[in-house]
Scaffold this motif. Structure first.
Motif, mmCIF file in Angstrom:
data_model
loop_
_atom_site.group_PDB
_atom_site.id
_atom_site.type_symbol
_atom_site.label_atom_id
_atom_site.label_comp_id
_atom_site.label_asym_id
_atom_site.label_seq_id
_atom_site.Cartn_x
_atom_site.Cartn_y
_atom_site.Cartn_z
ATOM 1 N N ASP A 294 -46.475 91.447 -82.077
ATOM 2 C CA ASP A 294 -47.424 90.562 -81.391
ATOM 3 C C ASP A 294 -48.491 91.368 -80.658
ATOM 4 N N GLY A 295 -48.068 92.537 -80.126
ATOM 5 C CA GLY A 295 -49.001 93.379 -79.382
ATOM 6 C C GLY A 295 -50.187 93.800 -80.251
ATOM 7 N N LEU A 298 -52.553 90.909 -80.400
ATOM 8 C CA LEU A 298 -53.311 90.849 -79.138
ATOM 9 C C LEU A 298 -54.404 91.913 -79.142
ATOM 10 N N LEU A 319 -40.105 91.322 -82.537
ATOM 11 C CA LEU A 319 -40.098 89.881 -82.233
ATOM 12 C C LEU A 319 -40.966 89.075 -83.195
ATOM 13 N N PHE A 321 -43.752 86.596 -82.762
ATOM 14 C CA PHE A 321 -44.052 85.168 -82.607
ATOM 15 C C PHE A 321 -45.329 84.799 -83.333
ATOM 16 N N MET A 322 -46.236 85.754 -83.376
ATOM 17 C CA MET A 322 -47.518 85.455 -84.007
ATOM 18 C C MET A 322 -47.650 86.165 -85.352
ATOM 19 N N GLU A 374 -52.275 85.668 -71.840
ATOM 20 C CA GLU A 374 -52.373 85.233 -70.445
ATOM 21 C C GLU A 374 -53.143 86.230 -69.585
ATOM 22 N N SER A 411 -50.475 79.707 -76.701
ATOM 23 C CA SER A 411 -49.896 80.786 -77.531
ATOM 24 C C SER A 411 -49.065 81.731 -76.668
ATOM 25 N N GLY A 412 -49.540 81.961 -75.447
ATOM 26 C CA GLY A 412 -48.836 82.871 -74.531
ATOM 27 C C GLY A 412 -47.630 82.214 -73.876
ATOM 28 N N ALA A 415 -44.445 83.998 -74.129
ATOM 29 C CA ALA A 415 -44.420 85.398 -73.687
ATOM 30 C C ALA A 415 -44.050 85.465 -72.197
ATOM 31 N N ALA A 419 -40.847 83.841 -69.561
ATOM 32 C CA ALA A 419 -39.914 84.618 -68.740
ATOM 33 C C ALA A 419 -39.967 84.180 -67.281
ATOM 34 N N ASP A 472 -53.554 90.126 -70.881
ATOM 35 C CA ASP A 472 -52.584 90.346 -71.964
ATOM 36 C C ASP A 472 -51.772 91.621 -71.684
ATOM 37 N N GLY A 473 -51.401 91.790 -70.424
ATOM 38 C CA GLY A 473 -50.565 92.929 -70.039
ATOM 39 C C GLY A 473 -51.304 94.253 -69.970
HETATM 40 N N1 LIG Z 1 -41.282 89.701 -68.257
HETATM 41 C C1 LIG Z 1 -41.883 89.529 -69.409
HETATM 42 O O1 LIG Z 1 -41.459 88.795 -70.295
HETATM 43 C C2 LIG Z 1 -43.180 90.245 -69.653
HETATM 44 C C3 LIG Z 1 -43.644 91.194 -68.759
HETATM 45 C C4 LIG Z 1 -44.873 91.797 -69.028
HETATM 46 C C5 LIG Z 1 -45.595 91.475 -70.166
HETATM 47 N N2 LIG Z 1 -45.085 90.557 -71.021
HETATM 48 C C6 LIG Z 1 -45.839 90.134 -72.192
HETATM 49 O O2 LIG Z 1 -46.215 91.187 -73.004
HETATM 50 C C7 LIG Z 1 -47.454 90.860 -73.532
HETATM 51 C C8 LIG Z 1 -48.111 92.071 -74.065
HETATM 52 O O3 LIG Z 1 -47.447 92.357 -75.273
HETATM 53 P P1 LIG Z 1 -47.433 93.820 -75.875
HETATM 54 O O4 LIG Z 1 -46.769 93.763 -77.191
HETATM 55 O O5 LIG Z 1 -48.795 94.381 -75.756
HETATM 56 O O6 LIG Z 1 -46.546 94.555 -74.844
HETATM 57 P P2 LIG Z 1 -45.065 95.087 -75.024
HETATM 58 O O7 LIG Z 1 -45.031 96.098 -76.104
HETATM 59 O O8 LIG Z 1 -44.566 95.439 -73.670
HETATM 60 O O9 LIG Z 1 -44.264 93.832 -75.583
HETATM 61 C C9 LIG Z 1 -43.954 92.691 -74.821
HETATM 62 C C10 LIG Z 1 -43.097 91.749 -75.628
HETATM 63 O O10 LIG Z 1 -43.687 90.452 -75.553
HETATM 64 C C11 LIG Z 1 -43.720 89.893 -76.852
HETATM 65 N N3 LIG Z 1 -44.844 88.984 -76.962
HETATM 66 C C12 LIG Z 1 -46.153 89.263 -76.869
HETATM 67 N N4 LIG Z 1 -46.871 88.158 -77.069
HETATM 68 C C13 LIG Z 1 -45.982 87.165 -77.295
HETATM 69 C C14 LIG Z 1 -46.103 85.786 -77.559
HETATM 70 N N5 LIG Z 1 -47.291 85.192 -77.597
HETATM 71 N N6 LIG Z 1 -44.996 85.057 -77.726
HETATM 72 C C15 LIG Z 1 -43.781 85.631 -77.657
HETATM 73 N N7 LIG Z 1 -43.592 86.925 -77.407
HETATM 74 C C16 LIG Z 1 -44.685 87.688 -77.224
HETATM 75 C C17 LIG Z 1 -43.892 91.067 -77.772
HETATM 76 O O11 LIG Z 1 -43.426 90.730 -79.064
HETATM 77 C C18 LIG Z 1 -43.036 92.094 -77.115
HETATM 78 O O12 LIG Z 1 -41.710 92.012 -77.536
HETATM 79 C C19 LIG Z 1 -48.199 90.243 -72.378
HETATM 80 O O13 LIG Z 1 -49.268 89.460 -72.793
HETATM 81 C C20 LIG Z 1 -47.098 89.469 -71.726
HETATM 82 O O14 LIG Z 1 -47.063 88.143 -72.173
HETATM 83 C C21 LIG Z 1 -43.902 89.947 -70.783
#
Ligand SMILES: NC(=O)c1ccc[n+]([C@@H]2O[C@H](COP(=O)([O-])OP(=O)(O)OC[C@H]3O[C@@H](n4cnc5c(N)ncnc54)[C@H](O)[C@@H]3O)[C@@H](O)[C@H]2O)c1
Ligand SMILES: Nc1ncnc2c1ncn2[C@@H]1O[C@H](COP(=O)(O)OP(=O)(O)OP(=O)(O)O)[C@@H](O)[C@H]1O
Length: 530
Positions: A294-295, A298, A319, A321-322, A374, A411-412, A415, A419, A472-473
């Protein structure tokens, strides 16, 4: 660059009515092209004179302008005719539905609609019954005295009602406003008729299919870094796209270097030097491919600060999702996508803007950032509670006291927002999720706001600490006391290709990715209701 069109289809496969617009002789297109042809012929005949006779040149230019204007007006007329026909069709449909509602359904019992309404609202059915009573009754007028507003409206004959309350029901019209301005954009989604019944005619989110009108030729591939399997696949895919599809291929500079280290035959692959150049690529690129999780989707979306070409996401993460496509079947999958039509999910993005208190009185502003998942405002390294004042348009929403706040797209919703306790929402539902992070309050439940609002999150002047924003993190920025983040739905969504279709893919991802509601099935033996 190729062109494509999007079709909105309902669950019965009914498509968009606008397709009837093309080259209809009734619209005058054929007449017009005839006359344009005639003008063209005349001009060709006159060519030898052009060099010498200024008047003739002027005259020929004037003729061209007239032909252009005629064509513009015929196109306008065609559009208006198609729209009028569509409204007429809807009107007829609605009228026949209303007629059906008036047909007798049950024996009469002589109850005034107002009385029945106070017991429970079955407005239309009740008025239909009462109307029949009038027709069957021995003295039509006396039974009509017991009829109230709704049914009388249907024919407009009677005007003496129950306890003198019988009046023609007020008609109304609905109009959609956007920040105080009238806006016709959504009018067709809800129809109001003179009879005062509001019915939804159209759904805003239908299954969308994309049909290429010319073949996609230019492809850009984004890949997750530091992954051997991704690197190997990118080498194979680039070769296949060139050999079998004759595609122009763009990759990131890092990937181009990787490809060249593999073989110098990859020098046909194109790249860019500066990330800003990617936004200039949009008009040339037909398709985006992502290899990663998914990253990577993004990441690819973040490269386009405006419109985004359709994305085909291959799953090479844990994972996904997208990312519905399996990399092992990339050839079949790309064949199908390039051939079209394909189902897509239209994912909304949020546009976020930081307004600095210091910059309030000058013209210094920061660039908009677009997010697909987000924007998060949190306490960062501070050990104090965040204190964030939130407004929706101009209404005060609440003050967030806790670890922070997530403003998420649908979509977010699966994510970070998930949580933090937010709902999972189908990505094509338009809206903004308002999800607190660890709020220090027992009653702070997450909200989902409609898609037209603008949310403002402000760090109060008396806040003990600053807050931090991330997109988006990524791309953390500090918000000082007095600074604000303003956020609304962006006009440039991201379309991602579906494996099957949007809803199927969404449900698959929450089942496979999150094991949603997975529980051992209860055995059938044991106690039962008697
Ligand atoms: N506590 C948490 O769950 C937490 C904390 C920080 C960031 N995030 C998410 O990580 C995202 C950034 O993703 P990344 O891949 O660049 O960082 P990353 O490599 O840290 O991965 C974060 C995880 O979030 C999952 N993810 C990302 N978008 C998703 C979505 N739309 N639906 C379901 N799962 C999703 C990814 O598959 C990955 O497993 C941020 O946008 C944020 O939503 C989650
Ligand atoms: N082309 C890229 N350039 C730079 N960074 C990228 C690129 N593609 C992805 N990333 C970053 O790499 C990280 C991991 O990417 P991604 O989520 O796609 O893989 P993953 O972590 O293996 O997947 P999953 O989280 O599903 O297991 C993300 O933070 C993402 O922003």
């Amino acid at each position: 660059m190729s062109t494509y069109k999007l079709n909105y289809t309902d669950s019965f496969g009914n498509g968009d009515a606008n397709s009837s617009l093309r080259s209809n002789p009734e619209n005058g297109f054929s007449d017009l092209s005839q006359s344009e042809k005639a003008v063209q012929e005349l001009l060709t005949q006159q060519t030898p004179m052009q060099a010498t006779d200024d008047h003739l040149i002027e005259f020929s230019e004037a003729l061209r302008t007239v032909a252009k204007a005629l064509r513009g007006s015929a196109e306008g007329k065609a559009l208006a005719q198609a729209e009028a026909a569509e409204w007429k069709r809807r009107y007829e449909l609605e009228r026949s539905k209303n007629q059906e509602l008036l047909l007798p359904k049950a024996p009469l019992n002589g109850v005034c609609a107002d009385e029945t309404n106070s017991k429970g609202m079955d407005h239309l059915a009740k008025s239909a019954r009462l109307h029949v009573q009038e027709n069957n009754g021995k003295t039509g007028r006396s039974s009509l005295e017991r009829i109230c507003s709704h049914d009388v409206l249907q024919d407009g004959e009677a005007n003496n009602g129950c306890n003198n309350k019988l009046k023609r029901k007020a008609s109304f019209k609905l109009s959609w406003g956007c920040k105080g301005q009238a806006n016709d954009q959504h009018k067709k989604e809800i129809v109001s008729f003179e009879s005062g019944n509001i019915t939804t005619a159209d759904r805003s989110s239908k299954q969308i299919s994309l049909t290429w009108e010319t073949n996609p030729q230019t492809v850009i591939i984004f890949t997750k870094p530091n992954s051997t399997s991704v690197r190997l696949l990118s080498v194979e895919m680039v070769r296949w796209l060139r050999d079998h599809k004759e595609s122009n291929v763009y990759v990131e500079p890092r990937v181009k270097a990787e490809l060249l280290s593999e073989s110098s035959s990859f020098d046909f692959v194109q790249t860019w030097e500066d990330d800003k150049e990617i936004s200039l690529l949009h008009p040339k690129v037909d398709l985006v491919i992502t290899l990663g999780g998914d990253g990577t989707v993004l990441w690819a979306a973040s490269m386009f600060k405006g419109p985004v070409p359709p994305i085909v996401p291959f799953s090479m993460g844990s994972l996904g999702f997208m990312t519905p496509f399996h990399s092992e079947q990339y050839r079949d999958c790309l064949e199908a996508v390039i051939r079209g039509p394909i189902s897509i999910t239209l994912r909304h993005r949020l546009q976020c803007h930081i307004i600095r208190d210091k910059a309030r009185h000058d013209y210094e502003t920061e660039e908009n950032t677009l997010v697909l998942n987000e924007v998060t405002i949190d306490r960062g390294i501070s050990s104090y509670l965040t204190n964030l004042e939130c407004y929706c348009d101009n209404s005060f929403v609440t003050c967030v006291q806790g670890d922070g706040l997530i403003l998420s797209t649908t979509s977010g919703s699966t994510a970070y927002s998930l949580a933090a306790g937010g709902s999972m929402v189908h990505p094509q539902v338009p809206g903004i999720l308002f999800t607190p992070i660890c709020p220090h309050s027992l009653s702070f439940r997450p909200l989902i706001l409609p898609d037209h609002v603008t949310v403002r999150v402000q760090v109060p002047f008396n806040s003990r600490s600053s807050a931090w924003v991330s997109f988006d993190g990524k791309g953390r920025k500090q918000l000082e006391a007095g600074d604000a983040l303003v956020c609304s739905i962006a006009p440039w969504p991201v379309s991602t290709a579906c494996q099957v279709e949007s809803t199927h893919d969404f449900l698959r991802s929450i089942h496979d990715g999150l094991h949603w509601n997975l529980r051992k099935t209860q055995s059938s033996d044991g106690p039962r209701d008697t």
